[in-house]
Write a protein that holds these residues in place. Structure first.
Motif, mmCIF file in Angstrom:
data_model
loop_
_atom_site.group_PDB
_atom_site.id
_atom_site.type_symbol
_atom_site.label_atom_id
_atom_site.label_comp_id
_atom_site.label_asym_id
_atom_site.label_seq_id
_atom_site.Cartn_x
_atom_site.Cartn_y
_atom_site.Cartn_z
ATOM 1 N N TYR A 42 1.097 -1.376 -0.228
ATOM 2 C CA TYR A 42 0.061 -0.071 0.113
ATOM 3 C C TYR A 42 0.800 0.925 0.466
ATOM 4 C CZ TYR A 42 0.969 1.277 5.019
ATOM 5 O OH TYR A 42 1.407 1.246 5.760
ATOM 6 N N LEU A 43 2.216 1.483 0.509
ATOM 7 C CA LEU A 43 2.720 2.361 0.692
ATOM 8 C C LEU A 43 3.454 2.768 0.027
ATOM 9 C CD1 LEU A 43 3.702 4.385 2.540
ATOM 10 C CD2 LEU A 43 5.431 2.455 3.717
ATOM 11 N N GLU A 44 4.100 1.797 -1.599
ATOM 12 C CA GLU A 44 4.418 1.951 -2.409
ATOM 13 C C GLU A 44 3.641 2.437 -3.307
ATOM 14 O OE1 GLU A 44 5.485 -0.945 -0.827
ATOM 15 O OE2 GLU A 44 7.140 -1.453 -0.979
ATOM 16 N N ASP A 45 2.401 2.412 -2.864
ATOM 17 C CA ASP A 45 0.950 2.038 -4.588
ATOM 18 C C ASP A 45 0.627 3.487 -3.933
ATOM 19 O OD1 ASP A 45 1.250 -0.315 -5.194
ATOM 20 O OD2 ASP A 45 -0.309 -1.226 -3.980
ATOM 21 N N GLY A 46 0.591 3.984 -2.888
ATOM 22 C CA GLY A 46 0.176 5.488 -2.243
ATOM 23 C C GLY A 46 1.269 6.254 -2.690
ATOM 24 N N SER A 47 2.591 5.649 -2.254
ATOM 25 C CA SER A 47 4.166 6.863 -2.393
ATOM 26 C C SER A 47 4.544 7.605 -4.166
ATOM 27 C CB SER A 47 4.639 6.185 -1.811
ATOM 28 O OG SER A 47 5.043 5.915 -0.589
ATOM 29 N N ALA A 48 3.929 6.200 -5.451
ATOM 30 C CA ALA A 48 4.841 6.415 -6.031
ATOM 31 C C ALA A 48 4.159 7.839 -6.559
ATOM 32 C CB ALA A 48 4.820 5.199 -7.021
ATOM 33 N N PRO A 49 1.984 7.713 -6.702
ATOM 34 C CA PRO A 49 1.185 8.088 -6.980
ATOM 35 C C PRO A 49 2.105 10.209 -6.275
ATOM 36 C CG PRO A 49 -0.160 6.918 -6.155
ATOM 37 C CD PRO A 49 1.491 6.469 -6.676
ATOM 38 N N THR A 50 1.846 9.806 -5.374
ATOM 39 C CA THR A 50 2.219 11.426 -4.728
ATOM 40 C C THR A 50 3.519 12.002 -4.655
ATOM 41 O OG1 THR A 50 1.638 10.010 -2.288
ATOM 42 C CG2 THR A 50 2.952 11.931 -1.768
ATOM 43 N N GLU A 51 4.035 10.420 -5.312
ATOM 44 C CA GLU A 51 6.259 11.725 -5.525
ATOM 45 C C GLU A 51 5.473 11.952 -6.907
ATOM 46 O OE1 GLU A 51 8.590 12.023 -4.311
ATOM 47 O OE2 GLU A 51 9.497 13.163 -5.878
ATOM 48 N N ASN A 52 4.416 11.634 -8.358
ATOM 49 C CA ASN A 52 4.284 11.985 -9.536
ATOM 50 C C ASN A 52 3.127 13.278 -9.733
ATOM 51 O OD1 ASN A 52 5.457 10.320 -10.642
ATOM 52 N ND2 ASN A 52 3.143 8.894 -11.152
ATOM 53 N N ILE A 53 2.830 13.184 -8.415
ATOM 54 C CA ILE A 53 1.920 14.805 -8.119
ATOM 55 C C ILE A 53 2.606 15.926 -7.712
ATOM 56 C CG2 ILE A 53 0.222 16.044 -6.630
ATOM 57 C CD1 ILE A 53 -0.810 13.029 -6.285
ATOM 58 N N LEU A 54 3.736 15.589 -6.598
ATOM 59 C CA LEU A 54 4.495 16.808 -6.232
ATOM 60 C C LEU A 54 5.538 17.440 -7.609
ATOM 61 C CD1 LEU A 54 5.714 14.659 -3.486
ATOM 62 C CD2 LEU A 54 4.743 16.869 -3.342
ATOM 63 N N LEU A 55 6.100 15.969 -8.462
ATOM 64 C CA LEU A 55 6.220 16.748 -9.321
ATOM 65 C C LEU A 55 6.267 17.341 -10.775
ATOM 66 C CD1 LEU A 55 8.422 13.589 -10.065
ATOM 67 C CD2 LEU A 55 9.514 16.038 -9.455
#
Ligand SMILES: Cc1cc2nc3c(=O)[nH]c(=O)nc-3n(C[C@H](O)[C@H](O)[C@H](O)COP(=O)(O)O)c2cc1C
Length: 119
Positions: A42-55
């Motif tokens: 779950y953490l990887e699943d949510g962290s990847a989109p988090t980083e994409n949103i930040l970028l």
């Protein structure tokens, strides 16, 4: 994985006061709440989109800040606030807005963080 885009001032204030180090969320025009179904990754699943949103925010000239997160005692309260379905966990809060300052942060040299073959 799910994304909740919060923009009502009352909701932004509620999110801000629920966090420990996210008081500034109350002043942001929008806060994206990333939640993830409680699976092994779950953490990887949510962290990847988090980083994409930040970028993506940065690419559009917007300021943002990753505010944690699933280890915080307030995580379940945020999930309740946004009406997350049972079994979902908070991964990140991402307030986004137009930056009023652009601080420059010195970066560690690449040789400090990049290792060849072995650490
Ligand atoms: C997992 C995680 C949680 C964070 N939580 C907060 C937070 O609660 N409040 C906050 O102001 N910043 C938070 N940040 C942002 C960091 O403090 C920092 O500003 C950001 O990661 C930029 O890192 P840098 O200073 O190394 O460039 C968080 C960052 C990460 C990766």
């Amino acid at each position: 994985m799910g994304i909740c885009r919060c923009y009502e001032p009352g909701m932004l204030r509620s999110i801000a006061t629920t966090t420990d180090f996210g008081g500034f969320i109350a002043d942001a025009p929008v806060c994206i709440v990333v939640i993830s179904r409680d699976t092994k990754y779950y953490l990887e699943d949510g962290s990847a989109p988090t980083e994409n949103i930040l970028l993506a925010a940065r690419a559009h000239g917007l300021g943002s800040c990753w505010v944690a997160g699933d280890k915080k005692p307030y995580a379940a309260d945020i999930c309740r606030l946004v009406g997350a379905p049972p079994g979902y966990k908070l991964v990140s809060l991402i307030p986004i807005g137009y930056p009023t300052e652009s601080p420059e942060k010195s970066k560690r040299p690449l040789s400090d963080v990049l290792h060849w073959e072995k650490y």
